[in-house]
Write a protein that holds these residues in place. Structure first.
Motif, PDB file in Angstrom:
ATOM      1  N   PRO A  65      63.372  61.557  39.366  1.00 11.29           N
ATOM      2  CA  PRO A  65      61.930  61.806  39.951  1.00 11.29           C
ATOM      3  C   PRO A  65      61.047  62.180  38.749  1.00 11.29           C
ATOM      4  N   ILE A  66      59.678  61.692  39.081  1.00 10.66           N
ATOM      5  CA  ILE A  66      58.471  61.765  38.116  1.00 10.66           C
ATOM      6  C   ILE A  66      57.252  61.871  39.100  1.00 10.66           C
ATOM      7  N   TYR A  67      56.309  62.507  38.311  1.00  9.48           N
ATOM      8  CA  TYR A  67      54.940  62.280  39.160  1.00  9.48           C
ATOM      9  C   TYR A  67      54.013  61.939  38.036  1.00  9.48           C
ATOM     10  N   TYR A  68      53.267  60.904  38.567  1.00  9.93           N
ATOM     11  CA  TYR A  68      52.626  60.365  37.626  1.00  9.93           C
ATOM     12  C   TYR A  68      51.186  59.965  38.358  1.00  9.93           C
ATOM     13  N   LYS A  69      50.160  60.702  37.986  1.00 11.85           N
ATOM     14  CA  LYS A  69      48.814  60.886  38.592  1.00 11.85           C
ATOM     15  C   LYS A  69      49.150  61.184  39.827  1.00 11.85           C
ATOM     16  N   LYS A  70      50.002  62.227  40.239  1.00 10.62           N
ATOM     17  CA  LYS A  70      49.647  62.803  41.121  1.00 10.62           C
ATOM     18  C   LYS A  70      50.771  62.304  42.408  1.00 10.62           C
ATOM     19  N   LYS A  71      51.467  61.205  42.002  1.00 14.95           N
ATOM     20  CA  LYS A  71      52.279  60.232  42.974  1.00 14.95           C
ATOM     21  C   LYS A  71      53.523  60.297  42.505  1.00 14.95           C
ATOM     22  N   PRO A  72      54.582  60.633  43.329  1.00 18.68           N
ATOM     23  CA  PRO A  72      56.189  60.542  42.976  1.00 18.68           C
ATOM     24  C   PRO A  72      56.581  59.115  42.558  1.00 18.68           C
ATOM     25  N   TYR A  73      57.345  59.098  41.872  1.00 12.96           N
ATOM     26  CA  TYR A  73      57.944  57.606  41.300  1.00 12.96           C
ATOM     27  C   TYR A  73      59.491  57.800  41.253  1.00 12.96           C
ATOM     28  N   PRO A 145      55.003  56.942  32.007  1.00 17.16           N
ATOM     29  CA  PRO A 145      56.099  56.107  32.599  1.00 17.16           C
ATOM     30  C   PRO A 145      56.820  55.123  31.778  1.00 17.16           C
ATOM     31  N   PRO A 146      57.896  54.867  31.476  1.00 16.20           N
ATOM     32  CA  PRO A 146      58.597  53.931  30.737  1.00 16.20           C
ATOM     33  C   PRO A 146      58.601  52.369  31.338  1.00 16.20           C
ATOM     34  N   LEU A 147      58.483  52.459  32.730  1.00 20.68           N
ATOM     35  CA  LEU A 147      58.546  51.273  33.334  1.00 20.68           C
ATOM     36  C   LEU A 147      57.569  50.942  34.093  1.00 20.68           C
ATOM     37  N   ARG A 148      57.117  49.369  34.580  1.00 26.48           N
ATOM     38  CA  ARG A 148      56.048  49.177  35.200  1.00 26.48           C
ATOM     39  C   ARG A 148      56.481  47.738  36.178  1.00 26.48           C
ATOM     40  N   SER A 149      55.890  47.584  37.122  1.00 32.26           N
ATOM     41  CA  SER A 149      55.999  46.387  37.968  1.00 32.26           C
ATOM     42  C   SER A 149      55.580  45.348  36.944  1.00 32.26           C
ATOM     43  N   LYS A 150      56.552  43.879  37.053  1.00 29.42           N
ATOM     44  CA  LYS A 150      56.273  42.829  36.539  1.00 29.42           C
ATOM     45  C   LYS A 150      55.128  41.995  37.162  1.00 29.42           C
ATOM     46  N   PRO A 151      54.031  41.467  36.238  1.00 29.48           N
ATOM     47  CA  PRO A 151      53.322  40.514  36.951  1.00 29.48           C
ATOM     48  C   PRO A 151      53.871  39.349  37.781  1.00 29.48           C
ATOM     49  N   ARG A 152      53.123  38.783  38.785  1.00 26.47           N
ATOM     50  CA  ARG A 152      54.020  37.573  39.500  1.00 26.47           C
ATOM     51  C   ARG A 152      54.226  36.452  38.887  1.00 26.47           C
ATOM     52  N   LYS A 153      53.197  36.208  37.870  1.00 27.12           N
ATOM     53  CA  LYS A 153      53.815  34.999  36.890  1.00 27.12           C
ATOM     54  C   LYS A 153      55.342  34.886  36.251  1.00 27.12           C
ATOM     55  N   GLN A 154      55.526  36.251  35.890  1.00 29.73           N
ATOM     56  CA  GLN A 154      57.087  36.606  35.073  1.00 29.73           C
ATOM     57  C   GLN A 154      57.808  36.429  36.240  1.00 29.73           C
ATOM     58  N   GLN A 155      57.547  36.996  37.487  1.00 33.15           N
ATOM     59  CA  GLN A 155      58.513  37.144  38.316  1.00 33.15           C
ATOM     60  C   GLN A 155      58.861  35.510  39.030  1.00 33.15           C
ATOM     61  N   LEU A 156      57.785  34.705  39.045  1.00 35.77           N
ATOM     62  CA  LEU A 156      58.011  33.294  39.392  1.00 35.77           C
ATOM     63  C   LEU A 156      58.657  32.859  38.431  1.00 35.77           C
ATOM     64  N   GLN A 157      58.328  32.900  36.991  1.00 39.12           N
ATOM     65  CA  GLN A 157      59.213  32.339  36.018  1.00 39.12           C
ATOM     66  C   GLN A 157      60.681  32.481  36.124  1.00 39.12           C
ATOM     67  N   GLN A 158      60.972  33.711  36.409  1.00 35.85           N
ATOM     68  CA  GLN A 158      62.312  34.138  36.503  1.00 35.85           C
ATOM     69  C   GLN A 158      63.206  33.437  37.659  1.00 35.85           C
ATOM     70  N   LEU A 159      62.230  33.365  38.960  1.00 34.54           N
ATOM     71  CA  LEU A 159      62.851  32.707  39.999  1.00 34.54           C
ATOM     72  C   LEU A 159      63.260  31.195  39.674  1.00 34.54           C
TER      73      LEU A 159
END
Length: 398
Positions: A65-73, A145-159
Motif C-alpha cells: 500500500p502507498i498513499y499518493y496525493k492523499k489517495k491509497p494505491y 509512484p513507480p507505475l501509472r496507467s497506460k494510455p488507450r493507444k498503447q492498450q489498443l496496440q497491445q490488443l
C-alpha cells in the motif's frame, strides 16, 4: 488478548522452506514470518533464479500500500530471497499489469522493473530485514509512484497485436487440420477404390457415397477449424508467458553479474577480517608481555616503598621529643617561658578584638574597655618578665 493471524500463509511458507537450501534458514524463517504478519497481501511462492542458476529460491508476490496525493494505491511487486540471505539483499521488481506501465525516468526503478533503493545498497546483516525493506518501498513510492496507467493507444496496440497473433495461430491450426483432412480423404479414396475393383455395377452408388462422405468431412473440418473460448484463453496465456520468459532472459545476465560481484566483495571482506584477526592476536600477545613487565616493575617499586617506610619508621623512632627540648633547666627560665606565652596570648586577643571592631560586631565602648584591661594585664606580664631577665643578667646566668 493476542491478535490471531491466518495460518495458511505460514503453513505454506514452512512447506516451501523445506524445499530450499538456505545458509541461515532460521533467520530467513523469522524475517518471512514478521513480513507476513505485517503485510498480508504478500504471498510466498517457490521458483528458480535466472536460467543460468538452477537453484530453487523463495520469492514473495503481491501488492504493497502507498498513499499518493492523499489517495491509497496498491503497487504490485515481487522480490526474490537469494540463498545467501541475509548476507545478500533480495532482488526486487515491480510487476505491472497489462493496463499499467513503468514510470519513465524513475529514480528508483529502471526500464526492466528492477528496484534500486538506498536500503538495498546500504544493506547490513545485523540491521536490515524484509519488513524494513517493504517499509522503505512504501515510503519512497508514496513520494513518486513507480507505475501509472497506460494510455488507450498503447492498450489498443497491445490488443491488436494479441489479435494478430491469435489469427496467425488460428490460420496455422486450420492449415494443419486441412492437411490432416486431405490425408484422411486420400486414405478413404484408396480404400473405396480397392473395394470397387470387383464391383463394376455398383460404381455409381459408390461414387455417390464418396461424395456424401467428402461433404461430411468438409463440414467436420470447418467446425473444427473454428477456435473455442478455451483456445483463445490458452493462446493469450502462452503469449504472456513467452513475453515474460523473454524479459527474464534479458534480465538474468545482469543479475548474475551483480551476484558474482557481491560474492567477490564478500570474499575480499572475509580476507580483510581474517587479517585483522591475526593482527589482533599478535597485538594481544605483545600487550600481555608488556603487562608482565609492568607488573614486575610495580612489584619492585612496592618493595622499595616498603623498605623506605621501614627506614622512615626507624628514623621516627630515633627522633628527638619536642617536649623534652622545651623543658627549662631552671625555675627562672620556666617562669620566663610562661610569661612569654601569656604575652603572646594577650597579643592574639587584642588582634581578634580589633577585627571584631572592623567588622562591626562590637561597639567602640566595649572595644576600649577590653583593650584597656588586656593592655594592663599585658604590661604587668612584660614587666615581670623584664625584672627576671635583669636579675639573671646580674647573676650572670642569662
Amino acid at each position: 488478548m493476542t491478535q490471531q493471524f491466518p495460518q495458511t500463509s505460514f503453513n505454506v511458507l514452512d512447506q516451501l522452506l523445506k524445499q530450499v537450501n538456505y545458509k541461515q534458514p532460521f533467520i530467513v524463517r523469522k524475517h518471512c514470518y514478521s513480513l507476513l504478519m505485517k503485510y498480508k497481501t504478500l504471498q510466498p511462492r517457490l521458483g528458480f533464479l535466472p536460467p543460468l542458476n538452477k537453484q530453487k529460491c523463495l520469492f514473495f508476490y503481491g501488492t504493497i500500500p502507498i498513499y499518493y496525493k492523499k489517495k491509497p494505491y496498491n503497487i504490485p511487486i515481487s522480490f526474490y530471497i537469494l540463498p545467501f540471505y541475509p548476507n545478500v539483499p533480495p532482488l526486487c521488481y515491480v510487476a505491472p499489469s497489462q493496463s499499467m506501465m513503468i514510470t519513465p525516468n524513475h529514480r528508483h526503478v529502471d526500464k526492466k522493473g528492477e528496484i534500486y533503493l538506498t536500503y538495498l545498497s546500504d544493506w547490513k546483516l545485523s540491521m536490515s530485514n524484509l519488513v524494513g525493506l517493504v517499509d522503505s518501498m512504501c515510503m519512497v513510492f508514496s513520494q513518486n509512484p513507480p507505475l501509472r496507467s497506460k494510455p488507450r493507444k498503447q492498450q489498443l496496440q497491445q490488443l491488436q497485436q494479441q489479435q494478430h497473433l491469435l489469427k496467425q495461430q488460428q490460420l496455422q491450426k486450420q492449415q494443419t487440420s486441412m492437411n490432416q483432412s486431405s490425408q484422411q480423404r486420400r486414405m478413404m479414396m484408396g480404400k473405396m477404390m480397392t473395394m470397387n475393383q470387383g464391383m463394376g455395377n455398383n460404381m455409381s452408388g459408390n461414387n455417390m457415397y464418396l461424395q456424401n462422405q467428402y461433404q461430411l468431412q468438409n463440414k467436420m473440418n470447418s467446425s473444427q477449424s473454428q477456435p473455442t473460448f478455451e483456445d483463445t484463453l490458452r493462446n493469450q496465456l502462452t503469449a504472456k508467458l513467452q513475453q515474460r520468459f523473454l524479459k527474464y532472459n534479458e534480465e538474468t545476465p545482469i543479475k548474475l553479474k551483480k551476484i558474482i560481484n557481491q560474492q567477490a566483495e564478500l570474499t575480499t571482506k572475509n580476507n580483510e577480517v581474517n587479517n585483522n584477526f591475526k593482527y589482533a592476536k599478535t597485538e594481544i600477545q605483545r600487550i600481555q608481555k608488556e603487562t608482565k613487565k609492568n607488573e614486575e616493575q610495580i612489584n619492585a617499586l612496592t618493595e622499595k616503598i616498603q623498605r623506605l617506610e621501614i627506614e622512615n619508621q626507624e628514623m621516627n623512632s630515633n627522633s628527638l621529643d619536642i617536649d623534652k627540648l622545651t623543658e627549662s633547666p631552671d625555675v627562672w627560665f620556666e617562669q620566663i617561658q610562661s610569661l612569654e606565652a601569656k604575652n603572646c596570648v594577650y597579643a592574639d586577643l587584642m588582634y581578634h578584638i580589633n577585627q571584631l571592631l572592623h567588622k562591626g560586631l562590637i561597639d567602640t565602648k566595649t572595644y576600649l574597655q577590653n583593650i584597656r584591661n588586656l593592655s594592663a594585664e599585658q604590661y604587668q606580664v612584660k614587666q615581670h618578665s623584664y625584672k627576671i631577665q635583669q636579675r639573671l643578667k646580674l647573676e650572670g646566668d642569662f
